[in-house]
Write a protein that holds these residues in place. Structure first.
Motif, mmCIF file in Angstrom:
data_model
loop_
_atom_site.group_PDB
_atom_site.id
_atom_site.type_symbol
_atom_site.label_atom_id
_atom_site.label_comp_id
_atom_site.label_asym_id
_atom_site.label_seq_id
_atom_site.Cartn_x
_atom_site.Cartn_y
_atom_site.Cartn_z
ATOM 1 N N GLN A 68 1.088 -1.015 0.178
ATOM 2 C CA GLN A 68 0.129 0.370 0.265
ATOM 3 C C GLN A 68 1.016 1.037 -0.065
ATOM 4 N N GLN A 69 0.849 2.546 -1.678
ATOM 5 C CA GLN A 69 2.007 3.334 -0.503
ATOM 6 C C GLN A 69 1.637 4.440 -0.958
ATOM 7 N N GLY A 70 0.106 4.251 -0.076
ATOM 8 C CA GLY A 70 -0.228 5.391 0.072
ATOM 9 C C GLY A 70 -1.942 5.573 -0.578
ATOM 10 N N SER A 71 -2.356 6.986 -0.434
ATOM 11 C CA SER A 71 -4.410 7.337 -1.159
ATOM 12 C C SER A 71 -3.444 8.143 -0.889
ATOM 13 N N PHE A 72 -4.820 9.079 -2.244
ATOM 14 C CA PHE A 72 -4.532 10.693 -2.479
ATOM 15 C C PHE A 72 -6.193 10.896 -3.107
ATOM 16 N N SER A 73 -5.984 12.002 -3.105
ATOM 17 C CA SER A 73 -7.704 12.513 -2.804
ATOM 18 C C SER A 73 -7.707 13.250 -4.641
ATOM 19 N N ARG A 74 -8.675 12.410 -5.765
ATOM 20 C CA ARG A 74 -8.920 13.325 -6.719
ATOM 21 C C ARG A 74 -10.423 13.593 -6.841
ATOM 22 N N GLY A 75 -10.901 13.799 -7.755
ATOM 23 C CA GLY A 75 -12.226 14.769 -7.933
ATOM 24 C C GLY A 75 -12.288 16.725 -7.362
ATOM 25 N N ASP A 76 -13.376 17.225 -7.631
ATOM 26 C CA ASP A 76 -13.544 18.211 -7.271
ATOM 27 C C ASP A 76 -13.577 18.558 -5.860
ATOM 28 N N LYS A 77 -13.412 20.166 -5.539
ATOM 29 C CA LYS A 77 -14.180 20.839 -4.151
ATOM 30 C C LYS A 77 -15.082 20.123 -3.511
ATOM 31 N N LYS A 78 -16.274 19.799 -3.833
ATOM 32 C CA LYS A 78 -17.610 19.729 -4.040
ATOM 33 C C LYS A 78 -17.270 18.335 -3.742
#
Length: 151
Positions: A78-88
Motif C-alpha cells: 500500500q503506497q498510500g492514498s490521494f484525493s481526486r475530484g473537485d472541491k464539492k
C-alpha cells in the motif's frame, strides 16, 4: 391480452434482476505506463501467490506497508492514498503496487482502487477483490496502470 401482460411481466422481472445483479465496479485500463521492470520468470509463482493472498479490507488500508505479509520475492505494498475530484466531490484513491523484494525493489504491477465503490454485500466485495486481482495481472502483463473504479 393475457399473453401481452405475461410478456410485459417477464420483461419487467428480467430488468429488475438485471438491476439487482449490476456490477458495483469495473476494471479500467489507463494509458499511464509505470516505471517498473518486467517480471522475471523465476518470480512469477511468488507474484501469483501474493495476488492470491489479497483481501478486500486490505485494498483500502491507509497504512503504508506490505498488505500481503509476503515471504517471497514479491510483495504487494500500500503506497498510500490521494484525493481526486473537485472541491464539492472529493474521493480517495488507494495506490497499490506489486514490487520485488530485496535491496533495490522494483515495481512490477500498479493498481489504483477508488473508495467510491459501493460494495456493501459480501458478493460485491468479492467482485471488487476479483477485479483488483485481475488488475494486478493485467498491469504486470502490460506495464500499464489499472484502476478499479465504480461502475
Amino acid at each position: 391480452m393475457k399473453q401481452i401482460i405475461r410478456l410485459i411481466t417477464i420483461v419487467l422481472l428480467l430488468s429488475l434482476i438485471g438491476i439487482a445483479c449490476a456490477a458495483v465496479a469495473k476494471l479500467q485500463e489507463t494509458d499511464k505506463k509505470f516505471k517498473g521492470v518486467e517480471l522475471p520468470e523465476k518470480y512469477l509463482d511468488d507474484f501469483n501467490k501474493e495476488v492470491g493472498k489479497l483481501q478486500y479490507a486490505n485494498l483500502f488500508r491507509s497504512k503504508k506497508d506490505d498488505i500481503t505479509n509476503s515471504d517471497g520475492k514479491i510483495r504487494i505494498d500500500q503506497q498510500g492514498s490521494f484525493s481526486r475530484g473537485d472541491k464539492k466531490k472529493k474521493f480517495k484513491v488507494y495506490n497499490l503496487q506489486a514490487q520485488t523484494n530485496g535491496k533495490s525493489s522494483n515495481t512490477v504491477a500498479h493498481v489504483e482502487v477508488f473508495d467510491t465503490i459501493d460494495a456493501k454485500t459480501k458478493a460485491d466485495q468479492d467482485e471488487v477483490l476479483s477485479l483488483a486481482k485481475q488488475a494486478f495481472t493485467k498491469s504486470k502483463d502490460t506495464g500499464k496502470l489499472f484502476q478499479v473504479v465504480p461502475n
